[in-house]
Design a protein around this motif. Structure first.
Motif, PDB file in Angstrom:
ATOM      1  N   GLU A 180       0.702  -0.017 -32.563  1.00 39.14           N
ATOM      2  CA  GLU A 180      -0.458   0.470 -31.611  1.00 39.14           C
ATOM      3  C   GLU A 180       0.302   0.275 -30.302  1.00 39.14           C
ATOM      4  N   ASN A 196       0.398   2.970 -27.401  1.00 38.53           N
ATOM      5  CA  ASN A 196      -0.097   2.924 -26.054  1.00 38.53           C
ATOM      6  C   ASN A 196       1.174   3.110 -24.834  1.00 38.53           C
ATOM      7  N   LYS A 244      -6.176   5.575 -26.151  1.00 40.78           N
ATOM      8  CA  LYS A 244      -6.869   4.949 -27.503  1.00 40.78           C
ATOM      9  C   LYS A 244      -8.140   4.753 -26.979  1.00 40.78           C
ATOM     10  N   ASP A 255      -8.669   6.745 -33.835  1.00 43.93           N
ATOM     11  CA  ASP A 255      -8.421   5.961 -32.853  1.00 43.93           C
ATOM     12  C   ASP A 255      -7.942   6.692 -31.439  1.00 43.93           C
ATOM     13  N   TYR A 256      -7.423   7.679 -31.748  1.00 48.08           N
ATOM     14  CA  TYR A 256      -6.771   8.289 -30.534  1.00 48.08           C
ATOM     15  C   TYR A 256      -7.045   9.687 -30.477  1.00 48.08           C
TER      16      TYR A 256
END
Lengths: 191, 191
Positions: A25, A29, A45, A77-78
């Motif tokens: 993650e 990011n 995200k 999530d993205y």
């Protein structure tokens, strides 16, 4: 919690401890931030979905949430935009040495990615085999074709080797996953 | 809290009470759900961004957040895909009868929408004048041209009339904002 292949608990603890702050993650990011500041793509995200039950309004500016619960996410999530195309993906780590268990991803997240693909977007999953230090991108169309043709509840690593795309780790960006989309080239941009 | 035009506080309270559950956010969520189930578009509201400070792990399945704070969102509230295009917008209500105060939208949200536009996506704001029962869609390019040419800190309603697009309220979908994108037609899809 299961420890596959007879690996001792202690080993896993030490391992995951030393990797803290270097997980998938964080890598994604950081990469998305690199894409943003270099004006390459805008991918964020999504916040963790929660249900808020109690809020304490201490003052006009500072509200404190006193009770909330985690919700099952309804999407991935993205998401974001790259070269004018809608991008959508989910990222997962696995400790397995041999395969990625499909129950790591909610069924409706896979349905969501299928939908995105049908509507002309680009959907994929990013899976990191943490113990092998290998990270793969697998397009949703290839994930679907696995699920349509196999009864297995996990995707063996050779499927990632054959149909997925390895993402090399770098310094900056740490995980240049958009390069895979570039390499896919013409095929990807036609729809 | 300011009460413009000398309207009494009590009136506003009653008004907002009777409208509870019928506000802009609910209308947009219902509309997005209509788009989703009818396979027209995939557009979701992002979860509220928070910072979690304390979590109580009661059991394996039920974790309770005991302390969290609201964060300033880094992007807009809504994004998704429509006809293969990336869609991104922010929605706001105002009680004003005459203009929409620009401080209702964070500067970095406007910058985000500008960015989306530059990258080939479709960005806009939806503004509802609650006391006039009028809801407008204003494309980011028209919002930018207002901000570039005016020193005003609020957008007068005639700017919405002249450069924005009124969204008629219906039963199902409640707020068919994608129709505005269709009507814009060729111009929109060329980039």
């Amino acid at each position: 919690m299961k420890y596959p292949n007879g690996i001792k608990k202690q080993y896993i603890n030490i391992k995951s401890h030393s990797n803290r702050g270097m997980n998938l993650e964080n890598d994604i990011n950081d990469t998305n931030n690199y894409y943003l500041v270099n004006d390459i793509a805008i991918i964020h995200k999504k916040p963790t979905p929660i249900t808020i039950n109690k809020v304490d309004y201490k003052s006009r500016v500072d509200a404190v949430i006193k009770e909330a619960h985690f919700k099952i996410p309804s999407t991935t999530d993205y998401n974001g935009i790259y070269k004018g195309k809608y991008i959508d993906f989910e990222a997962k780590e696995t400790k397995s040495l041999t395969s990625f268990p499909l129950n790591n991803i909610h069924k409706h997240q896979i349905d969501h990615l299928k939908n995105i693909y049908r509507h002309g977007g680009i959907g994929f999953i990013i899976v990191r085999f943490t113990k092998l230090n290998k990270t793969y991108l697998l397009f949703i169309e290839d994930l679907i074709s696995f699920m349509d043709t196999s009864e297995r509840v996990s995707i063996p690593i050779n499927y990632f080797e054959d149909y997925g795309h390895i993402i090399k780790e770098g310094l900056n960006p740490r995980l240049d996953y958009l390069k895979i989309l570039d390499n896919k080239g013409v095929e990807l941009w036609k729809n």
